[in-house]
Design a protein around this motif. Sequence first.
Motif, PDB file in Angstrom:
ATOM      1  N   SER A  85     -28.155  -8.484   2.522  1.00  0.00           N
ATOM      2  CA  SER A  85     -29.039  -9.866   1.903  1.00  0.00           C
ATOM      3  C   SER A  85     -29.423  -9.844   0.319  1.00  0.00           C
ATOM      4  O   SER A  85     -30.230  -8.674   0.382  1.00  0.00           O
ATOM      5  CB  SER A  85     -30.077 -10.607   2.505  1.00  0.00           C
ATOM      6  OG  SER A  85     -30.840 -11.792   2.499  1.00  0.00           O
ATOM      7  N   GLY A  86     -29.409 -10.440  -0.598  1.00  0.00           N
ATOM      8  CA  GLY A  86     -30.391  -9.854  -2.297  1.00  0.00           C
ATOM      9  C   GLY A  86     -30.278  -9.502  -2.813  1.00  0.00           C
ATOM     10  O   GLY A  86     -30.355  -8.799  -3.630  1.00  0.00           O
ATOM     11  N   CYS A  87     -28.604  -8.816  -2.442  1.00  0.00           N
ATOM     12  CA  CYS A  87     -28.411  -8.034  -3.687  1.00  0.00           C
ATOM     13  C   CYS A  87     -27.715  -8.303  -4.998  1.00  0.00           C
ATOM     14  O   CYS A  87     -26.976  -7.969  -6.052  1.00  0.00           O
ATOM     15  CB  CYS A  87     -27.161  -6.631  -3.137  1.00  0.00           C
ATOM     16  SG  CYS A  87     -26.226  -7.867  -2.826  1.00  0.00           S
ATOM     17  N   GLY A  88     -27.789  -9.729  -4.964  1.00  0.00           N
ATOM     18  CA  GLY A  88     -26.894 -10.259  -6.231  1.00  0.00           C
ATOM     19  C   GLY A  88     -25.772 -10.696  -5.854  1.00  0.00           C
ATOM     20  O   GLY A  88     -25.125 -11.589  -7.352  1.00  0.00           O
ATOM     21  N   LYS A  89     -25.136 -11.142  -5.257  1.00  0.00           N
ATOM     22  CA  LYS A  89     -23.724 -11.692  -5.011  1.00  0.00           C
ATOM     23  C   LYS A  89     -24.326 -13.192  -5.084  1.00  0.00           C
ATOM     24  O   LYS A  89     -22.601 -13.514  -5.975  1.00  0.00           O
ATOM     25  CB  LYS A  89     -23.415 -12.114  -3.563  1.00  0.00           C
ATOM     26  CG  LYS A  89     -23.619 -10.240  -2.731  1.00  0.00           C
ATOM     27  CD  LYS A  89     -22.939 -10.629  -1.110  1.00  0.00           C
ATOM     28  CE  LYS A  89     -24.333 -11.379  -0.132  1.00  0.00           C
ATOM     29  NZ  LYS A  89     -24.734 -11.366   0.082  1.00  0.00           N
ATOM     30  N   THR A  90     -24.842 -14.208  -5.200  1.00  0.00           N
ATOM     31  CA  THR A  90     -24.404 -15.425  -5.383  1.00  0.00           C
ATOM     32  C   THR A  90     -25.171 -15.315  -6.745  1.00  0.00           C
ATOM     33  O   THR A  90     -24.302 -16.647  -7.292  1.00  0.00           O
ATOM     34  CB  THR A  90     -25.759 -16.367  -4.635  1.00  0.00           C
ATOM     35  OG1 THR A  90     -26.158 -16.100  -3.216  1.00  0.00           O
ATOM     36  CG2 THR A  90     -25.741 -18.216  -5.140  1.00  0.00           C
ATOM     37  N   THR A  91     -26.086 -14.963  -7.540  1.00  0.00           N
ATOM     38  CA  THR A  91     -26.118 -14.960  -8.938  1.00  0.00           C
ATOM     39  C   THR A  91     -24.935 -14.560  -9.490  1.00  0.00           C
ATOM     40  O   THR A  91     -24.946 -15.182 -10.272  1.00  0.00           O
ATOM     41  CB  THR A  91     -27.203 -13.593  -9.422  1.00  0.00           C
ATOM     42  OG1 THR A  91     -28.685 -13.421  -8.388  1.00  0.00           O
ATOM     43  CG2 THR A  91     -27.397 -13.187 -10.700  1.00  0.00           C
ATOM     44  N   GLU A 139     -20.860 -17.702   0.595  1.00  0.00           N
ATOM     45  CA  GLU A 139     -20.511 -17.618   2.705  1.00  0.00           C
ATOM     46  C   GLU A 139     -19.943 -19.008   2.563  1.00  0.00           C
ATOM     47  O   GLU A 139     -20.884 -19.261   3.369  1.00  0.00           O
ATOM     48  CB  GLU A 139     -21.619 -16.940   2.357  1.00  0.00           C
ATOM     49  CG  GLU A 139     -22.535 -16.387   1.620  1.00  0.00           C
ATOM     50  CD  GLU A 139     -23.373 -15.501   2.921  1.00  0.00           C
ATOM     51  OE1 GLU A 139     -23.624 -15.642   3.810  1.00  0.00           O
ATOM     52  OE2 GLU A 139     -24.397 -14.182   1.938  1.00  0.00           O
ATOM     53  N   VAL A 178     -36.919  -9.231 -11.412  1.00  0.00           N
ATOM     54  CA  VAL A 178     -36.473  -9.033 -10.387  1.00  0.00           C
ATOM     55  C   VAL A 178     -35.052  -8.913 -12.074  1.00  0.00           C
ATOM     56  O   VAL A 178     -34.878  -9.113 -11.837  1.00  0.00           O
ATOM     57  CB  VAL A 178     -36.275 -10.588  -9.613  1.00  0.00           C
ATOM     58  CG1 VAL A 178     -35.378  -9.902  -8.992  1.00  0.00           C
ATOM     59  CG2 VAL A 178     -37.427  -9.818  -8.606  1.00  0.00           C
ATOM     60  N   PHE A 237     -34.206 -12.351 -13.162  1.00  0.00           N
ATOM     61  CA  PHE A 237     -35.527 -13.453 -13.445  1.00  0.00           C
ATOM     62  C   PHE A 237     -36.529 -12.372 -13.141  1.00  0.00           C
ATOM     63  O   PHE A 237     -37.121 -11.750 -11.871  1.00  0.00           O
ATOM     64  CB  PHE A 237     -35.120 -13.988 -11.514  1.00  0.00           C
ATOM     65  CG  PHE A 237     -33.725 -14.525 -11.524  1.00  0.00           C
ATOM     66  CD1 PHE A 237     -33.538 -16.205 -11.752  1.00  0.00           C
ATOM     67  CD2 PHE A 237     -33.096 -13.896 -10.769  1.00  0.00           C
ATOM     68  CE1 PHE A 237     -32.191 -16.382 -11.557  1.00  0.00           C
ATOM     69  CE2 PHE A 237     -31.518 -14.651 -10.629  1.00  0.00           C
ATOM     70  CZ  PHE A 237     -31.208 -15.905 -11.245  1.00  0.00           C
ATOM     71  N   ALA A 262     -31.434  -9.005 -10.566  1.00  0.00           N
ATOM     72  CA  ALA A 262     -30.770  -9.887  -9.940  1.00  0.00           C
ATOM     73  C   ALA A 262     -28.695  -8.539 -10.082  1.00  0.00           C
ATOM     74  O   ALA A 262     -28.415  -8.682  -8.621  1.00  0.00           O
ATOM     75  CB  ALA A 262     -30.644 -11.007  -9.708  1.00  0.00           C
TER      76      ALA A 262
HETATM   77  N1  LIG Z   1     -33.795 -18.645  -9.304  1.00  0.00           N
HETATM   78  C1  LIG Z   1     -34.559 -17.348  -9.033  1.00  0.00           C
HETATM   79  N2  LIG Z   1     -35.544 -17.241  -9.165  1.00  0.00           N
HETATM   80  C2  LIG Z   1     -36.059 -15.942  -9.264  1.00  0.00           C
HETATM   81  N3  LIG Z   1     -35.168 -14.997  -8.512  1.00  0.00           N
HETATM   82  C3  LIG Z   1     -33.931 -14.976  -7.961  1.00  0.00           C
HETATM   83  C4  LIG Z   1     -33.481 -16.320  -8.242  1.00  0.00           C
HETATM   84  N4  LIG Z   1     -32.653 -16.975  -8.198  1.00  0.00           N
HETATM   85  C5  LIG Z   1     -32.316 -15.016  -7.492  1.00  0.00           C
HETATM   86  N5  LIG Z   1     -32.973 -14.470  -7.607  1.00  0.00           N
HETATM   87  C6  LIG Z   1     -33.370 -12.787  -6.739  1.00  0.00           C
HETATM   88  O1  LIG Z   1     -32.665 -12.488  -6.913  1.00  0.00           O
HETATM   89  C7  LIG Z   1     -32.211 -11.627  -5.708  1.00  0.00           C
HETATM   90  C8  LIG Z   1     -30.782 -11.526  -6.281  1.00  0.00           C
HETATM   91  O2  LIG Z   1     -30.451 -13.181  -5.259  1.00  0.00           O
HETATM   92  P1  LIG Z   1     -29.075 -13.387  -5.069  1.00  0.00           P
HETATM   93  O3  LIG Z   1     -29.083 -14.862  -4.371  1.00  0.00           O
HETATM   94  O4  LIG Z   1     -27.767 -13.023  -5.809  1.00  0.00           O
HETATM   95  O5  LIG Z   1     -28.694 -12.440  -2.949  1.00  0.00           O
HETATM   96  P2  LIG Z   1     -27.421 -12.830  -2.214  1.00  0.00           P
HETATM   97  O6  LIG Z   1     -26.483 -11.496  -2.699  1.00  0.00           O
HETATM   98  O7  LIG Z   1     -26.558 -13.841  -2.482  1.00  0.00           O
HETATM   99  O8  LIG Z   1     -28.276 -12.774  -1.595  1.00  0.00           O
HETATM  100  P3  LIG Z   1     -28.291 -13.448   0.346  1.00  0.00           P
HETATM  101  O9  LIG Z   1     -27.400 -12.833   0.848  1.00  0.00           O
HETATM  102  O10 LIG Z   1     -29.408 -13.581   0.874  1.00  0.00           O
HETATM  103  O11 LIG Z   1     -27.463 -15.538  -0.279  1.00  0.00           O
HETATM  104  C9  LIG Z   1     -32.817 -11.387  -5.411  1.00  0.00           C
HETATM  105  O12 LIG Z   1     -34.215 -10.616  -4.657  1.00  0.00           O
HETATM  106  C10 LIG Z   1     -33.582 -13.147  -5.017  1.00  0.00           C
HETATM  107  O13 LIG Z   1     -35.284 -12.993  -5.126  1.00  0.00           O
END
Ligand SMILES: Nc1ncnc2c1ncn2[C@@H]1O[C@H](COP(=O)(O)OP(=O)(O)OP(=O)(O)O)[C@@H](O)[C@H]1O
Lengths: 272, 373
Positions: B53-59, B176, B31, B28, B33
Amino acid sequence: MRIYATCVYLFLYTPIAIIALFSFSAGRHASQFQGFSIKWYGKALSNPFVMDALETSLMVAVASAFLASVFGTMAAVALQGIKGLVRTVFDSLIYVAVMIPGIVIGIATLIGLVTVFDQLNPLVSTLWPTGFTPPKLHMGMGTLIAAHTVFLMALVVIIVRAKLVGMDRALTEASSDLYATPMRTFQQVTLPIIFPAILAGFLLSFTFSFDDFIIAFFVAGSETTLPIYIFSSIRRGVTPEINAIGTMVLGVSLLMLITAQLLLQTGGKKNK
Amino acid sequence: MKSKAYDSESQSVDRNVIAELRDVSKSFGDVLAASDLNLSIGEGEFLSFLGPSGCGKTTVLRILAGFEVPTKGEVLLDGEVVNGLDAYNRPVNMVFQQYALFPHMTVTQNIGYGLRQRRPRLSKTQIVKKVTKALDVVQLGGFENRRIWEMSGGQQQRVALARAIINEPKLLLLDEPMAALDRKLRKEMQIELQNLQRQLGITFVLVTHDQEEALSMSDRICIMREGHIVQVGSPQELYDRPKSRYVADFVGTSNFFSGKITNLTENLVSVLLENGMSMQGILGGELTVGQDVCISIRPEQMRLHRQGDGLTVKVLNRIFLGEHTEYLVTHGTLGDFLVLSPRQSELNDVPFNRGDEGLVSWDSSIALILENN
Ligand SMILES: Nc1ncnc2c1ncn2[C@@H]1O[C@H](COP(=O)(O)OP(=O)(O)OP(=O)(O)O)[C@@H](O)[C@H]1O
Ligand SMILES: [Mg+2]
């Protein structure tokens, strides 16, 4: 937004509220209270000029509020998909459109339309087959509806946008995850959720249009709306009949406003 | 695709591959992800993505669902590359973190939503039958005509679950799903989810940052860090044979002592610790002499006793945990670390009190030498 709107309306209606009191006077003078009576209401409603003006006003208000709701919603939904500079520019232009004084819109629309019509009318008549009277574009109901629609669209965009922004993005994603195409997602999820806001936008637009004097004064051509009728009657002296008409306009406006507020509030709570 | 994948030892999937990521990256702006993800997901498997948090799991989950298009690499579903396939055309369903139930629909309408989108259309009776069955599976009989806001958090989650599983997806993605529930309800739902997964045979991909949740529910766990996959393996593999300090730290608790490898020739490898002490252990990865490493020893692998050989320590704190007692002890050169004593040894012996002196010992064969990152 809500506070702003409320203030504007309070400011607009306080003097009329006083007039409302005198509309129930039995006497012939508009500024003296001489016993309670509703005879002026009957008189106003049986006046053919009033009824004509009312009909024009209603038609303009319904048509422009409807068009503004449809196009405003379309614009708001489209704006959701845009990001960055384009969006910022559009957003500020829309707010500006709501803030511009009616007189500016009125004059600008009048000059703009008259210029265009002056160019177009000769052109149309030269192209028209001889022997038939060519249509002549002129100021009237059409231009009034158009002017109101353009102005009110901005209002609808703001109200619907607020709702769209507050709507969880995950809802449309969930819908698409559950095999709904974008079109069906819009019909089955987005539209039902923003519908109260659209309806509120419609009612507010209706009120604005129904109450509008300034824009109408410039672009209505030979048409007489209720506010224009009131204005021209006042020049012949304020009668309790005018007070009664004014009070009825106020009543309708308040009803619409309160309904709009309720729609925006309850709709907001349930979707949280 | 009916071939079986046997990747590296810990990546092996002993099942048909249902989904695959090949060199998948997603950025992104600037970043990153997700970067260069490679993973096979087996049919009927329960796989978890675990990471901070923020390691990219949701991505990763959103890439599988079709909400994000990878910047690079390929996503395969059932052997087909699906990079360009829209979310609404993927046989994959998601349970959203905040459930994302439709507020203007009843429970039944929510659950039947996916079925109503099918073309050619399903008949009303078919839909009703399936919805009734789904309600039954998630034990929500009697709630058919409730509105969403009239349901508790746990009930809403069941609706979200039913709305997804009713479509019998190839993959069920859960972001989650238990985060919003209280502890007790979470435990119940974890068990229910596991049962449901076995009963339905649907492949579950779960995202969590709760290691306990991942350990107790998953067939395999994929540990993530800053967009990378660090290690994939069964809960036990990850616990017993972590490949880096990061994994050992994330899965369970461990004591770490940093140092450099001095000798690789012998069976037990010697490490010169930063504090000057020398310690022995076994290699937990491919490491070389002189490399910065750490020795990882789990608290339950250490023994605290009064007689025999061991390092002399002083007890700083004692926490009674039921079947275990956790001691925080301090050693002159090693500093503070944790020792977990089973209840049984406490009963046979007199427990240690704060301020007591004791001896700590462990087998060098369980001390893991890991990359220090
Ligand atoms: N739509 C987006 N635009 C810009 N950056 C994004 C977007 N979605 C995710 N990111 C960035 O990508 C990285 C990974 O995000 P992600 O949501 O996958 O983390 P996560 O592991 O699910 O975290 P959490 O446990 O907090 O949900 C983060 O640094 C986030 O800021
Ligand atoms: Mg997340």
